[in-house]
Design a protein around this motif. Structure first.
Motif, PDB file in Angstrom:
ATOM      1  N   SER A 273       3.403  -9.863  -0.527  1.00  0.00           N
ATOM      2  CA  SER A 273       4.035  -8.862   0.245  1.00  0.00           C
ATOM      3  C   SER A 273       3.259  -7.318  -0.143  1.00  0.00           C
ATOM      4  N   LEU A 274       2.816  -7.248  -1.177  1.00  0.00           N
ATOM      5  CA  LEU A 274       1.987  -6.084  -1.703  1.00  0.00           C
ATOM      6  C   LEU A 274       0.656  -6.044  -0.855  1.00  0.00           C
TER       7      LEU A 274
ATOM      8  N   HIS B 225      -1.898  -1.300  -3.510  1.00  0.00           N
ATOM      9  CA  HIS B 225      -2.778  -2.487  -3.542  1.00  0.00           C
ATOM     10  C   HIS B 225      -4.042  -1.613  -3.039  1.00  0.00           C
ATOM     11  N   LEU B 226      -5.043  -1.506  -4.025  1.00  0.00           N
ATOM     12  CA  LEU B 226      -6.260  -0.784  -3.571  1.00  0.00           C
ATOM     13  C   LEU B 226      -7.378  -1.696  -3.181  1.00  0.00           C
ATOM     14  N   GLY B 227      -7.267  -2.817  -3.044  1.00  0.00           N
ATOM     15  CA  GLY B 227      -8.148  -3.839  -2.431  1.00  0.00           C
ATOM     16  C   GLY B 227      -8.269  -4.980  -3.723  1.00  0.00           C
ATOM     17  N   PHE B 228      -9.703  -5.662  -3.410  1.00  0.00           N
ATOM     18  CA  PHE B 228      -9.930  -6.602  -4.446  1.00  0.00           C
ATOM     19  C   PHE B 228     -11.388  -6.410  -5.336  1.00  0.00           C
ATOM     20  N   GLY B 229     -11.640  -6.934  -6.419  1.00  0.00           N
ATOM     21  CA  GLY B 229     -12.484  -6.527  -7.110  1.00  0.00           C
ATOM     22  C   GLY B 229     -12.837  -7.583  -8.130  1.00  0.00           C
TER      23      GLY B 229
ATOM     24  N   GLU C  42       1.548  -1.191   0.037  1.00  0.00           N
ATOM     25  CA  GLU C  42       2.485  -0.399  -1.137  1.00  0.00           C
ATOM     26  C   GLU C  42       3.831  -0.876  -1.294  1.00  0.00           C
ATOM     27  N   TYR C  43       4.145  -0.625  -2.518  1.00  0.00           N
ATOM     28  CA  TYR C  43       5.719  -0.898  -2.825  1.00  0.00           C
ATOM     29  C   TYR C  43       6.261   0.444  -3.635  1.00  0.00           C
ATOM     30  N   HIS C  44       7.485   0.766  -3.151  1.00  0.00           N
ATOM     31  CA  HIS C  44       8.070   1.901  -3.643  1.00  0.00           C
ATOM     32  C   HIS C  44       9.498   1.271  -4.281  1.00  0.00           C
ATOM     33  N   GLY C  45       9.241   1.302  -5.619  1.00  0.00           N
ATOM     34  CA  GLY C  45      10.719   0.904  -6.499  1.00  0.00           C
ATOM     35  C   GLY C  45      11.207   2.230  -6.945  1.00  0.00           C
ATOM     36  N   GLN C  46      12.531   1.993  -7.572  1.00  0.00           N
ATOM     37  CA  GLN C  46      13.294   3.126  -7.903  1.00  0.00           C
ATOM     38  C   GLN C  46      12.465   3.939  -9.121  1.00  0.00           C
ATOM     39  N   ARG C  47      11.697   3.247  -9.897  1.00  0.00           N
ATOM     40  CA  ARG C  47      11.141   3.831 -11.020  1.00  0.00           C
ATOM     41  C   ARG C  47       9.594   3.893 -10.940  1.00  0.00           C
ATOM     42  N   PHE C  48       8.948   3.590 -10.090  1.00  0.00           N
ATOM     43  CA  PHE C  48       7.449   3.530 -10.098  1.00  0.00           C
ATOM     44  C   PHE C  48       7.148   3.000  -8.520  1.00  0.00           C
TER      45      PHE C  48
END
Length: 118
Positions: A3-4, A19-23, A9-15
Motif C-alpha cells: 500500500s505504501l 516511500h522515496l523509491g528503491f535502492g 505516503e502514509y499519514h498516521g496519528q504519530r508519524f
C-alpha cells in the motif's frame, strides 16, 4: 508495504512515512541488499512515539563516544528516520538506518547498519 508503494505516503496519528523509491544498500560488514524500499519517516511526535524515541536514543548512544548520553521525553525535535528496508531482515527490516533530529537545540545525525549474528 504494498500500500505504501502504491500510495507513496502514509499519514498516521504519530508519524508520516514517504516511500522515496528503491535502492541498494551496502553495510559496513560488506553485505549488499539489492532493491530495498527507501523510506522516510517524518513529522514524528516524539513525545507520543516511544518506538521512534527508542531508535533515536539507541542509534545516538551506540554512535556516541560517550556512553553517558541520557534523554528525557520531549527533548528530541525534528526527528527524521531514513531507512533501506528489505523483506526478511529481522525487526524493522531495516538494513541501513539514518536518524537525525535536534536534541537540546543541537542537530544530531547518526547511522546504523544491520549486521547478522554469525
Amino acid at each position: 508495504m504494498v500500500s505504501l508503494r502504491d500510495e507513496g505516503e502514509y499519514h498516521g496519528q504519530r508519524f508520516k512515512v514517504k516511500h522515496l523509491g528503491f535502492g541498494d544498500a551496502r553495510n559496513m560488514d560488506g553485505n549488499s541488499y539489492m532493491n530495498c524500499d527507501y523510506l522516510l519517516f517524518y513529522d514524528i511526535e516524539t513525545d507520543q512515539s516511544n518506538f521512534f524515541n527508542f531508535i533515536f536514543k539507541k542509534v545516538i548512544t551506540e554512535s556516541s563516544s560517550s556512553a553517558a548520553v541520557s534523554f528525557s521525553s520531549g527533548e528530541i525535535e525534528d526527528l527524521e528516520v531514513r531507512a533501506y528496508v528489505k523483506y526478511g531482515v529481522p525487526v524493522l527490516g531495516a538494513v541501513k538506518l539514518d536518524v537525525s533530529g535536534r536534541y537540546r537545540g543541537r542537530f544530531v545525525k547518526a547511522g546504523a547498519d544491520y549486521i547478522p549474528n554469525r
